[in-house]
Motif scaffolding. Sequence first.
Motif, PDB file in Angstrom:
ATOM      1  N   LEU A 165       0.828  -1.211   0.000  1.00  0.00           N
ATOM      2  CA  LEU A 165       0.000   0.000   0.000  1.00  0.00           C
ATOM      3  C   LEU A 165       0.863   1.262   0.000  1.00  0.00           C
ATOM      4  N   LYS A 166       1.952   1.229   0.739  1.00  0.00           N
ATOM      5  CA  LYS A 166       2.848   2.394   0.744  1.00  0.00           C
ATOM      6  C   LYS A 166       3.367   2.671  -0.669  1.00  0.00           C
ATOM      7  N   THR A 167       3.614   1.619  -1.431  1.00  0.00           N
ATOM      8  CA  THR A 167       4.061   1.782  -2.820  1.00  0.00           C
ATOM      9  C   THR A 167       2.994   2.494  -3.643  1.00  0.00           C
ATOM     10  N   VAL A 168       1.740   2.120  -3.447  1.00  0.00           N
ATOM     11  CA  VAL A 168       0.631   2.745  -4.174  1.00  0.00           C
ATOM     12  C   VAL A 168       0.522   4.227  -3.801  1.00  0.00           C
ATOM     13  N   PHE A 169       0.603   4.528  -2.508  1.00  0.00           N
ATOM     14  CA  PHE A 169       0.483   5.922  -2.075  1.00  0.00           C
ATOM     15  C   PHE A 169       1.685   6.756  -2.515  1.00  0.00           C
ATOM     16  N   GLN A 170       2.864   6.157  -2.549  1.00  0.00           N
ATOM     17  CA  GLN A 170       4.042   6.871  -3.051  1.00  0.00           C
ATOM     18  C   GLN A 170       3.847   7.222  -4.521  1.00  0.00           C
ATOM     19  N   ASP A 171       3.252   6.310  -5.279  1.00  0.00           N
ATOM     20  CA  ASP A 171       2.976   6.562  -6.692  1.00  0.00           C
ATOM     21  C   ASP A 171       2.030   7.748  -6.849  1.00  0.00           C
ATOM     22  N   GLN A 172       1.096   7.900  -5.938  1.00  0.00           N
ATOM     23  CA  GLN A 172       0.152   9.020  -6.002  1.00  0.00           C
ATOM     24  C   GLN A 172       0.861  10.357  -5.801  1.00  0.00           C
ATOM     25  N   PHE A 199       0.158   8.205   7.241  1.00  0.00           N
ATOM     26  CA  PHE A 199      -0.614   9.281   6.609  1.00  0.00           C
ATOM     27  C   PHE A 199      -0.175  10.680   7.045  1.00  0.00           C
ATOM     28  N   LYS A 200       0.443  10.805   8.225  1.00  0.00           N
ATOM     29  CA  LYS A 200       0.975  12.115   8.617  1.00  0.00           C
ATOM     30  C   LYS A 200       2.089  12.511   7.649  1.00  0.00           C
ATOM     31  N   TRP A 201       2.991  11.582   7.373  1.00  0.00           N
ATOM     32  CA  TRP A 201       4.085  11.840   6.432  1.00  0.00           C
ATOM     33  C   TRP A 201       3.524  12.039   5.026  1.00  0.00           C
TER      34      TRP A 201
END
Length: 185
Positions: free
Chosen positions: A64-71, A99-101
């Motif tokens: 999931l972190k990978t997906v959010f980094q892509d965003q 999510f804070k970061w």
Amino acid sequence: KKGLIGYIIKNNRRLFEAANPNRFNEILNEKQQELQENLGFLQDLYVKTKEKQETNFYSGVEGLKTVFQDQLEMNNQDNKEILILGASKSAFEILPFYFKWYDKDRVKNKIKTRILASEKLKKIPLSEIRYLPQKYANPLAINIYKDKVAIILWEKLPLAIVIKQSEIADSYRKYFELIWKSARK
């Protein structure tokens, strides 16, 4: 024009005569040679204009972190916006510190979000939130960004499916806009 028929004028009349049938082969060979000479150029154009389409699956917190980094990687986008359909409090339970970061980086990059949720969310910077009736709450969220759609299942072992295809992303944007208009502030 192609040299398949010739004529002469005799006694003020045109007399037509067919050329040798081998002329057809000569014409085809010339056309084929022209095509071969331009095929490389056409192939390069095709590769450049053909959008790469892909679907990827991500599981677990790191996925999931990978997906959010892509965003967050929308540097050259005209429309820096993430649309979230079905935001859930479960996201904050599964990724409590992330999510804070993420929001700090998103705000630094001036990436706005519009969120449709069915449960009350805390204030999120650079975001506009609207609400759907509670009966539509579920652990599934759809994030629409760039030319991608991320379908995220917020379970103990979270799962995300990211579809990269501009027509699909544009279609989901239209669905989002339709629901956005009827959601309450």
